[in-house]
Design an enzyme around this catalytic site. Structure first.
Site, mmCIF file in Angstrom:
data_model
loop_
_atom_site.group_PDB
_atom_site.id
_atom_site.type_symbol
_atom_site.label_atom_id
_atom_site.label_comp_id
_atom_site.label_asym_id
_atom_site.label_seq_id
_atom_site.Cartn_x
_atom_site.Cartn_y
_atom_site.Cartn_z
ATOM 1 N N ASP A 51 0.826 -1.211 0.000
ATOM 2 C CA ASP A 51 0.000 0.000 0.000
ATOM 3 C C ASP A 51 0.861 1.263 0.000
ATOM 4 O OD1 ASP A 51 -2.348 -1.469 0.012
ATOM 5 O OD2 ASP A 51 -2.563 -1.420 2.179
ATOM 6 N N GLU A 228 -11.642 -2.019 -2.259
ATOM 7 C CA GLU A 228 -10.966 -1.216 -1.252
ATOM 8 C C GLU A 228 -9.832 -0.425 -1.897
ATOM 9 O OE1 GLU A 228 -9.613 -4.055 1.599
ATOM 10 O OE2 GLU A 228 -8.210 -5.025 0.216
#
Length: 373
Positions: A51, A228
Site C-alpha cells: 500500500d 478497497e
C-alpha cells in the site's frame, strides 16, 4: 495444490469418483499465475512496500508506508534508491483503537501550502476502524496528530449513516476541479467505497452530523464486497475512481484463490467528482461495475493493488503506481514490491504503458519548422 484441494482429491480417489494419478505421470498444479501479456511489466521502484503512497514535493518523491508511526522515505526518482528520513507520528496515534502504534494505508497530500497525512487505525477484518489525520508544514517538518476524521462501529458519529455500515480504512483525497472543494474517500468490503465532503482545514468532515456521503462503488446483492484502496484523480474532462478488488494478501497462510480472484486494479469515470461513475461498458461502479486497468501478468506479476496516481502536466504523463508480488521473490505481505506504469488515455480510458511515450525527434523538428515557417 492447496491443502484443502489435496483433501478433496484424496476423498474423491477413496470414493472411486476419480482415479489416482499414476506414479509415472508428472503432477501439474492448478494454474494460479496469469501468463497474459495484455498488461506491461512494471517499472521497478526498488523497494519492498505494501500500500505505497507517494507525494512529489520540491522536485523529490516522498513515500509513506504503513508501519510503526508511519515511516517516511525519500528519493530523487521513482526508481529509488529510497532513504528513510523519519516518521509522521512521534508516538502512537491519539485514536484509541487497535494498532494505533502501527497505522497503515496512509495517503498524503499537499493542500494550501500544508501537508496532510490521512492514516488508518484498525484491526484486519474488523469494522472498528478510524481514519486519522496529521499535518505539517512539509513532509520533513514537525507533524501534529489531529486524531480521527471518520470512525466506524465505535467513536464519534459512528452511529450515523454511512458509518453504521461502512469501514473507515484506506483514505483517499480529491478536490473538485472547478470549485476546489475537498473530499475524503474511504471504505473496504462493508458497503464498498464512500465519499464525504471535508471541512476547509481538512481536519474533519464538513458537517459531522450530516456527512452528505455518496456510495461510489459497491457490489449489491453480494455478502462480500472486495473493493478497497480507492484513489481518485482528474484528467480532463473526467474524474477517475480507482480501486483494488479481490484477495489482497496473506497468501502463504490463507492459500491462493482461483486465478482472477486475486487483487486487480479497476477504474471507472465521471464528469462529476460525486459521480455516478461508470466503467467502460457503461455499468455504474455503484452497481458492481469496474473496468480492469491492471492485473496479474507474464507469470511474474501477481495481485497488483494498493495504488495511487501521480498527475502529470503538459510535458509529462500521469503515472499509476502500486504494489505487486513478484512470483520469483515471494508471496508474504512484506515481499510486495513497488511498481509503476505510465498512463495513456485512449478514448478517455487510462491504459498502463511500461515506457514513457516520447515524441520522435523528427516530429519535434517538423513541428518547429511548421511553427516558424
Amino acid at each position: 495444490m492447496a491443502r484443502m484441494d489435496l483433501i478433496v482429491w484424496a476423498l474423491l480417489v477413496w470414493l472411486g469418483v476419480v482415479h489416482a494419478i499414476p506414479a509415472d505421470t508428472p503432477f501439474k498444479p492448478p494454474a494460479i499465475f496469469s501468463e497474459t501479456t495484455s498488461y506491461p511489466l512494471p517499472n521497478q521502484g526498488d523497494i519492498a512496500v505494501h500500500d505505497p503512497n507517494i507525494l512529489p514535493y520540491n522536485g523529490e518523491y516522498y513515500l509513506f508506508r504503513g508501519g510503526v508511526h508511519i515511516p517516511i522515505l525519500k528519493a530523487a526518482s521513482l526508481d529509488g534508491p529510497w532513504r528513510r528520513i523519519g516518521t509522521v507520528l512521534d508516538e502512537a496515534s491519539i485514536i484509541q483503537k487497535e494498532n494505533r502504534t502501527r497505522p497503515w494505508a496512509p495517503t498524503t497530500v499537499e493542500y494550501n501550502g500544508r501537508v496532510y497525512c490521512y492514516y488508518t487505525v484498525s484491526k484486519h477484518g474488523s469494522r472498528n476502524s478510524a481514519i486519522g489525520v496529521a499535518s505539517a508544514d512539509s513532509p520533513e517538518g514537525a507533524w501534529t496528530d489531529h486524531g480521527a476524521v471518520v470512525s466506524t462501529e465505535e467513536g464519534p458519529q459512528s452511529q450515523i449513516w454511512p458509518y453504521t455500515k461502512s469501514n473507515a480504512i484506506d483514505a483517499a483525497f480529491i478536490t473538485d476541479h472547478q470549485t476546489g472543494k475537498p473530499y475524503l474517500l474511504y471504505g473496504s468490503f462493508w458497503g464498498g467505497i464512500f465519499q464525504v465532503p471535508l471541512a476547509e482545514d481538512l481536519l474533519s468532515v464538513e458537517d459531522p452530523e450530516h456527512p452528505h456521503a455518496k456510495n461510489l462503488a459497491h457490489q449489491p446483492g453480494k455478502l462480500i464486497n472486495p473493493e478497497e484502496g480507492s484513489f481518485m484523480n482528474y484528467h480532463e474532462p473526467y474524474y477517475y475512481l480507482w480501486f483494488s478488488q479481490g484477495k489482497c494478501c496473506r497468501f502463504p497462510t490463507k492459500g491462493f484463490p482461483v486465478m482472477g480472484q486475486e487483487y486487480s486494479i479497476r477504474v471507472g469515470r465521471s464528469t462529476n467528482v460525486r459521480g455516478p461513475f461508470v466503467d467502460k461498458e457503461g455499468v455504474e461502479l455503484q452497481k458492481g461495475g469496474g473496468t480492469i486497468a491492471y492485473d496479474s501478468n507474464h507469470g511474474q506479476v501477481y495481485a497488483p493493488g494498493g495504488l495511487g496516481v501521480l498527475s502529470g502536466n503538459g510535458s509529462s504523463q500521469d503515472i499509476l503506481y502500486y504494489h505487486y508480488l513478484n512470483t520469483s521473490i515471494g508471496f508474504k505481505d512484506a515481499d510486495a514490491q513497488l511498481g509503476y506504469s505510465y498512463l495513456d488515455y485512449v478514448d478517455g480510458w487510462p491504459e498502463p504503458r511500461q515506457k514513457l511515450m516520447i515524441m520522435p525527434v523528427f516530429l519535434v523538428a517538423a513541428g518547429y519548422l511548421w511553427l516558424y515557417w
